[in-house]
Scaffold this motif. Structure first.
Motif, PDB file in Angstrom:
ATOM      1  N   ARG B  60     -28.737   5.553 -41.662  1.00  0.00           N
ATOM      2  CA  ARG B  60     -27.866   4.568 -41.024  1.00  0.00           C
ATOM      3  C   ARG B  60     -27.445   3.507 -42.044  1.00  0.00           C
ATOM      4  O   ARG B  60     -26.268   3.169 -42.165  1.00  0.00           O
ATOM      5  N   ASP B  61     -28.420   3.010 -42.804  1.00  0.00           N
ATOM      6  CA  ASP B  61     -28.102   1.978 -43.796  1.00  0.00           C
ATOM      7  C   ASP B  61     -27.158   2.509 -44.863  1.00  0.00           C
ATOM      8  O   ASP B  61     -26.303   1.786 -45.367  1.00  0.00           O
ATOM      9  N   MET B  62     -27.316   3.804 -45.197  1.00  0.00           N
ATOM     10  CA  MET B  62     -26.412   4.389 -46.190  1.00  0.00           C
ATOM     11  C   MET B  62     -25.009   4.530 -45.624  1.00  0.00           C
ATOM     12  O   MET B  62     -24.024   4.293 -46.322  1.00  0.00           O
ATOM     13  N   ARG B  63     -24.911   4.897 -44.339  1.00  0.00           N
ATOM     14  CA  ARG B  63     -23.586   4.983 -43.699  1.00  0.00           C
ATOM     15  C   ARG B  63     -22.899   3.629 -43.700  1.00  0.00           C
ATOM     16  O   ARG B  63     -21.713   3.523 -43.995  1.00  0.00           O
ATOM     17  N   VAL B  64     -23.664   2.594 -43.372  1.00  0.00           N
ATOM     18  CA  VAL B  64     -23.099   1.247 -43.335  1.00  0.00           C
ATOM     19  C   VAL B  64     -22.624   0.848 -44.732  1.00  0.00           C
ATOM     20  O   VAL B  64     -21.542   0.291 -44.896  1.00  0.00           O
ATOM     21  N   LEU B  65     -23.430   1.191 -45.730  1.00  0.00           N
ATOM     22  CA  LEU B  65     -23.067   0.853 -47.109  1.00  0.00           C
ATOM     23  C   LEU B  65     -21.786   1.582 -47.535  1.00  0.00           C
ATOM     24  O   LEU B  65     -20.912   0.997 -48.185  1.00  0.00           O
ATOM     25  N   VAL B  66     -21.680   2.869 -47.157  1.00  0.00           N
ATOM     26  CA  VAL B  66     -20.463   3.640 -47.450  1.00  0.00           C
ATOM     27  C   VAL B  66     -19.254   2.905 -46.873  1.00  0.00           C
ATOM     28  O   VAL B  66     -18.239   2.715 -47.562  1.00  0.00           O
ATOM     29  N   ARG B  67     -19.374   2.446 -45.643  1.00  0.00           N
ATOM     30  CA  ARG B  67     -18.256   1.762 -44.989  1.00  0.00           C
ATOM     31  C   ARG B  67     -17.937   0.417 -45.654  1.00  0.00           C
ATOM     32  O   ARG B  67     -16.775   0.058 -45.812  1.00  0.00           O
ATOM     33  N   GLU B  68     -18.996  -0.299 -46.028  1.00  0.00           N
ATOM     34  CA  GLU B  68     -18.758  -1.576 -46.698  1.00  0.00           C
ATOM     35  C   GLU B  68     -17.998  -1.386 -47.991  1.00  0.00           C
ATOM     36  O   GLU B  68     -17.108  -2.158 -48.330  1.00  0.00           O
ATOM     37  N   ARG B  69     -18.376  -0.347 -48.716  1.00  0.00           N
ATOM     38  CA  ARG B  69     -17.724  -0.109 -50.010  1.00  0.00           C
ATOM     39  C   ARG B  69     -16.276   0.323 -49.822  1.00  0.00           C
ATOM     40  O   ARG B  69     -15.409  -0.050 -50.601  1.00  0.00           O
ATOM     41  N   ILE B  70     -16.039   1.126 -48.789  1.00  0.00           N
ATOM     42  CA  ILE B  70     -14.663   1.554 -48.523  1.00  0.00           C
ATOM     43  C   ILE B  70     -13.808   0.353 -48.129  1.00  0.00           C
ATOM     44  O   ILE B  70     -12.680   0.187 -48.599  1.00  0.00           O
ATOM     45  N   LEU B  71     -14.379  -0.525 -47.308  1.00  0.00           N
ATOM     46  CA  LEU B  71     -13.656  -1.748 -46.913  1.00  0.00           C
ATOM     47  C   LEU B  71     -13.367  -2.620 -48.128  1.00  0.00           C
ATOM     48  O   LEU B  71     -12.341  -3.282 -48.198  1.00  0.00           O
ATOM     49  N   ALA B  72     -14.309  -2.612 -49.092  1.00  0.00           N
ATOM     50  CA  ALA B  72     -14.140  -3.438 -50.284  1.00  0.00           C
ATOM     51  C   ALA B  72     -13.126  -2.828 -51.249  1.00  0.00           C
ATOM     52  O   ALA B  72     -12.856  -3.389 -52.306  1.00  0.00           O
ATOM     53  N   GLY B  73     -12.582  -1.650 -50.892  1.00  0.00           N
ATOM     54  CA  GLY B  73     -11.519  -1.069 -51.696  1.00  0.00           C
ATOM     55  C   GLY B  73     -11.930   0.097 -52.579  1.00  0.00           C
ATOM     56  O   GLY B  73     -11.131   0.563 -53.380  1.00  0.00           O
ATOM     57  N   ASP B  74     -13.175   0.563 -52.442  1.00  0.00           N
ATOM     58  CA  ASP B  74     -13.606   1.715 -53.236  1.00  0.00           C
ATOM     59  C   ASP B  74     -12.945   3.002 -52.738  1.00  0.00           C
ATOM     60  O   ASP B  74     -12.710   3.151 -51.544  1.00  0.00           O
ATOM     61  N   SER B  75     -12.665   3.914 -53.660  1.00  0.00           N
ATOM     62  CA  SER B  75     -12.207   5.239 -53.241  1.00  0.00           C
ATOM     63  C   SER B  75     -13.432   6.048 -52.843  1.00  0.00           C
ATOM     64  O   SER B  75     -14.570   5.656 -53.141  1.00  0.00           O
ATOM     65  N   ASN B  76     -13.209   7.190 -52.170  1.00  0.00           N
ATOM     66  CA  ASN B  76     -14.351   8.023 -51.784  1.00  0.00           C
ATOM     67  C   ASN B  76     -15.135   8.493 -53.002  1.00  0.00           C
ATOM     68  O   ASN B  76     -16.359   8.566 -52.970  1.00  0.00           O
ATOM     69  N   ALA B  77     -14.417   8.792 -54.084  1.00  0.00           N
ATOM     70  CA  ALA B  77     -15.089   9.230 -55.308  1.00  0.00           C
ATOM     71  C   ALA B  77     -15.986   8.113 -55.841  1.00  0.00           C
ATOM     72  O   ALA B  77     -17.105   8.362 -56.286  1.00  0.00           O
ATOM     73  N   ASP B  78     -15.510   6.850 -55.772  1.00  0.00           N
ATOM     74  CA  ASP B  78     -16.318   5.711 -56.229  1.00  0.00           C
ATOM     75  C   ASP B  78     -17.602   5.609 -55.413  1.00  0.00           C
ATOM     76  O   ASP B  78     -18.687   5.391 -55.955  1.00  0.00           O
ATOM     77  N   VAL B  79     -17.460   5.758 -54.093  1.00  0.00           N
ATOM     78  CA  VAL B  79     -18.618   5.635 -53.197  1.00  0.00           C
ATOM     79  C   VAL B  79     -19.644   6.710 -53.540  1.00  0.00           C
ATOM     80  O   VAL B  79     -20.842   6.428 -53.687  1.00  0.00           O
ATOM     81  N   ILE B  80     -19.158   7.936 -53.694  1.00  0.00           N
ATOM     82  CA  ILE B  80     -20.069   9.047 -53.978  1.00  0.00           C
ATOM     83  C   ILE B  80     -20.701   8.881 -55.356  1.00  0.00           C
ATOM     84  O   ILE B  80     -21.905   9.085 -55.519  1.00  0.00           O
ATOM     85  N   ASP B  81     -19.902   8.417 -56.331  1.00  0.00           N
ATOM     86  CA  ASP B  81     -20.453   8.152 -57.667  1.00  0.00           C
ATOM     87  C   ASP B  81     -21.571   7.121 -57.610  1.00  0.00           C
ATOM     88  O   ASP B  81     -22.579   7.242 -58.310  1.00  0.00           O
ATOM     89  N   TYR B  82     -21.375   6.090 -56.780  1.00  0.00           N
ATOM     90  CA  TYR B  82     -22.401   5.058 -56.670  1.00  0.00           C
ATOM     91  C   TYR B  82     -23.714   5.663 -56.162  1.00  0.00           C
ATOM     92  O   TYR B  82     -24.779   5.444 -56.733  1.00  0.00           O
ATOM     93  N   MET B  83     -23.612   6.474 -55.105  1.00  0.00           N
ATOM     94  CA  MET B  83     -24.815   7.082 -54.536  1.00  0.00           C
ATOM     95  C   MET B  83     -25.492   8.006 -55.562  1.00  0.00           C
ATOM     96  O   MET B  83     -26.713   8.025 -55.668  1.00  0.00           O
TER      97      MET B  83
END
Lengths: 178, 155
Positions: B60-83
């Motif tokens: 759940r916390d990871m899902r929330v973090l994914v959403r926060e990063r997307i809202l902050a303007g990250d692309s999906n590739a950026d989000v996945i790279d971060y993880m």
């Protein structure tokens, strides 16, 4: 030649049995951390209830530290706690605590009041921000951070007298010399 | 009838989704992207579920973090790279194609290939072997004896 062919199933069996024998002893939760020799992720944790300050990644710089991820909900942490208390009492290394995923803001402070507080500083991480940044899977997990603020070792599970004196303590002493 | 329908309904295995309404983003396009990213991210405490499907708290916390990063303007590739930078390739449900994973990608086809090769060699050799062990024809006397034995059997 034919007789040799009959040996093939036996050979295959032996090879498989060998792999299984090794595989069964591996711990599937023991995953390599990609963070070894990486700088500590940038974070700034708020204090838990009743404490004046939390801690940030900056607090870890300038000395070798042990960062310990715990939670009042974590059963194994109770088993680990006496070792951490001993480390703090003997002043072996500053231990920084990340109080992970407390639903109730009172739970962490209460747990520390009951079991003792070995931590130099404690940070509150209710939504796993720092835990995910550290690549944490479960509690307890601990990290040894060197003077420059680089993660040098990750310990998954309980710290006890054995793994402390065999691995963690020698590494800390080694890092202090650097 | 109703009972049967009920039983059939129970047997339908629907994909579980753990995303709760409170977690969802207001913008449906961004939410769709978050779902897309979450589907390839492993819930690290359950080992074989994506964070999109898992009810685990860390998921759940990871899902929330994914959403926060997307809202902050990250692309999906950026989000996945971060993880991946935090948890390694292990966090990806689709293993990446690189030197350390060649065994994974080529191993199975290679073994099937070897199997086919062995089978082909094995079956090709058989007719020849059959020729080599050709049975000699019965002599006239033996033929007679056989005939007699068969007749005795019938009597």
């Amino acid at each position: 030649m034919k007789r040799l062919a009959y040996m093939v199933p036996l050979a295959v069996f032996l090879v498989l049995a060998g792999y299984f024998a090794v595989g069964l002893k591996l711990n599937p939760r023991d995953l390599p951390s990609v963070l070894i020799d990486q700088p500590v992720p940038a974070f700034d944790l708020k204090p838990i209830k009743g404490k004046a300050r939390g801690f940030s990644s900056e607090d870890l710089k300038g000395h070798v530290t042990l960062v310990n991820v715990f939670g009042s909900w974590c059963v194994a942490c109770v088993a680990e706690h006496p070792t951490l208390m001993e480390i703090a009492k003997l002043n072996l290394v500053p231990v920084f605590g990340i109080d992970w995923r407390e639903k109730d803001p009172d739970a962490g402070p209460k747990w520390l009041a009951r079991h003792g507080d070995p931590y130099t500083l404690v940070g509150d991480d209710p939504d796993s921000k720092a835990a995910i940044a550290f690549g944490v899977y479960g509690a307890p997990e601990s990290f040894i951070v060197d003077r420059r603020g680089f993660i040098r070792y990750k310990h998954t599970g309980v710290i006890d007298a054995d793994n402390w004196s065999a691995t963690l303590w020698p590494l800390i002493q080694e890092l202090r010399k650097q | 009838m109703r009972m049967i329908l009920l039983l059939l309904a129970m047997m339908l295995a629907l994909p579980a989704h753990a995303v709760e309404p409170s977690e969802m983003l207001k913008d449906p396009a961004l939410e769709a992207r978050a779902r897309e990213a979450s589907k390839n991210l492993r819930c690290v405490v359950c080992q074989n579920q994506s964070i999109d499907e898992s009810n685990a708290e860390l998921a759940r916390d990871m899902r929330v973090l994914v959403r926060e990063r997307i809202l902050a303007g990250d692309s999906n590739a950026d989000v996945i790279d971060y993880m991946v930078s935090r948890y390694g390739d292990y966090v990806l449900l689709d293993p990446p194609f690189k030197t350390t994973t060649y065994v994974l990608w080529f191993g199975a086809p290679l073994i099937v290939g070897i199997g086919i090769l062995v089978a082909v060699v094995f079956y090709r050799r058989r007719p020849e072997e059959a020729l080599q062990t050709k049975v000699a024809k019965l002599s006239a006397a033996e033929e007679k004896r056989l005939q007699k034995l068969l007749e005795d059997d019938e009597a």
